[in-house]
Scaffold this active site. Structure first.
Site, PDB file in Angstrom:
ATOM      1  CB  SER A 152       6.696  -6.266   8.962  1.00 22.30           C
ATOM      2  OG  SER A 152       6.822  -5.942  10.336  1.00 22.30           O
ATOM      3  CB  CYS A 153       8.040 -11.075  11.200  1.00 24.41           C
ATOM      4  SG  CYS A 153       9.784 -10.776  11.545  1.00 24.41           S
ATOM      5  N   GLY A 154       7.742 -10.297  13.828  1.00 29.35           N
ATOM      6  CA  GLY A 154       7.891  -9.941  15.237  1.00 29.35           C
ATOM      7  C   GLY A 154       9.169  -9.183  15.521  1.00 29.35           C
TER       8      GLY A 154
END
Length: 318
Positions: free
Chosen positions: A268-270
């Site tokens: 996951s990330c932004g």
């Protein structure tokens, strides 16, 4: 030379491709109007954050200089236009139309690359997108910064018009993507007896993960998904060249983070771009079961907008 020999001649041995390997493949496979054999096609995935301090845009960098004959894959355009979240995966129809517009055929060997300025950043996301839609031969250049430094050819200005292709409607491989509702159930069960064993790796900076630094998108709370581990994507790259570290070095990073290779691993990330840097590093390090590795497409932007405060699913380090 038979077609199969010709195809074999330009096939790369691994997902990550060096500038030298790409240069050789392009020399062996010069573009011609009459040939119908599979080609090696460089695809530029240049993309910058919406809050880029210099206001840079991918298309401007592409025009400034690029690998000869490269096509530009616009992450902000080839997406789901109905989604309230940025550059979510497109529909199969949108993807096929975009690939046709780029003049790419299904049997082409695609090598995706980023910018000289950032090094590895957005190419893994476009590479992952091509994998989700089952494009048979996809690779990532490791990387364009080295391509320029090592003196390989570039061209500038408006790109040549390419002939549109009839790209077939692909199948969406849902096994590579984890949807919000499934991840929400996993997060709710975190630390409960009998909970599903998963690893969630977050590519954002530690401050954003911890909830001490703001998100680049105004009004969005920072923090993290319960049970997730902070793994800023920069730790997977060489600090100077911004190429991927070697497979053994990447394994060491995952081991030091105590990422359990026997569990399902979610990146996951932004907004789902740098999460793909983690996914590609896992692939390069051969870490974890490939059939149990997924990317959270909506990532933190979707998560922080969809969970309710009463859910208790935004964690901060206090």
């Amino acid at each position: 030379m038979s077609l199969s020999q010709q195809t074999r001649q330009v096939s790369f041995s691994s997902y990550l491709v060096s500038p030298g390997e790409l240069s050789e493949a392009l020399k062996k496979n010069p573009p011609t109007k009459i040939s119908t054999s599979p080609r090696v096609v460089p695809v530029c995935a240049a993309w910058f954050m919406p809050n880029d301090p210099e206001g840079r845009k991918g298309i401007d960098i592409f025009r400034k200089h690029r690998i000869p004959q490269a096509r530009f894959f616009d992450l902000d355009a080839i997406k789901d236009p109905e989604s309230p979240y940025p550059h979510m995966l497109p529909t199969a129809e949108t993807f096929a139309d975009a690939m046709g517009e780029l003049g790419i055929r299904r049997d082409d060997e695609v090598v995706v690359y980023d910018t000289e300025e950032l090094g590895i950043f957005s190419a893994p996301r476009v590479g992952w997108t091509l994998r989700v839609f089952g494009h048979p031969k996809v690779h990532i250049l490791n990387n364009y910064r080295l391509w320029v430094r090592e003196g390989y050819p570039t061209e500038t200005g408006e790109p040549q018009q390419v002939e549109r292709t009839a790209y077939p409607l692909p199948t969406y491989d849902s096994k590579l993507v984890i949807p919000y509702l499934e991840l929400k159930e996993i997060a709710k069960e975190h630390r409960k007896e009998g909970a599903k064993e998963v690893e969630i790796l977050d590519a954002r900076s530690y401050g954003r993960w911890a909830g001490t630094d703001p998100e680049p998108r105004p009004g969005l709370s920072s923090g993290h998904i319960p049970g997730s581990k902070s793994l800023p994507f920069q730790e997977l790259l060489d600090p100077e060249t911004k190429t991927y570290r070697s497979g053994p070095e990447l394994r060491k990073v995952f081991e030091e983070r105590e990422v359990d290779a026997s569990k399902s691993i979610i990146s996951s990330c932004g907004t789902g771009v740098t999460a793909s840097i983690i996914e590609t590093a896992l692939k390069e390090a051969e870490y974890g079961d490939p059939s149990l590795r997924r990317v959270y497409d909506g990532s933190w932007t979707e998560w922080a907008q969809r969970v309710k405060p009463s859910d208790g699913l935004i964690k901060k380090v206090t």
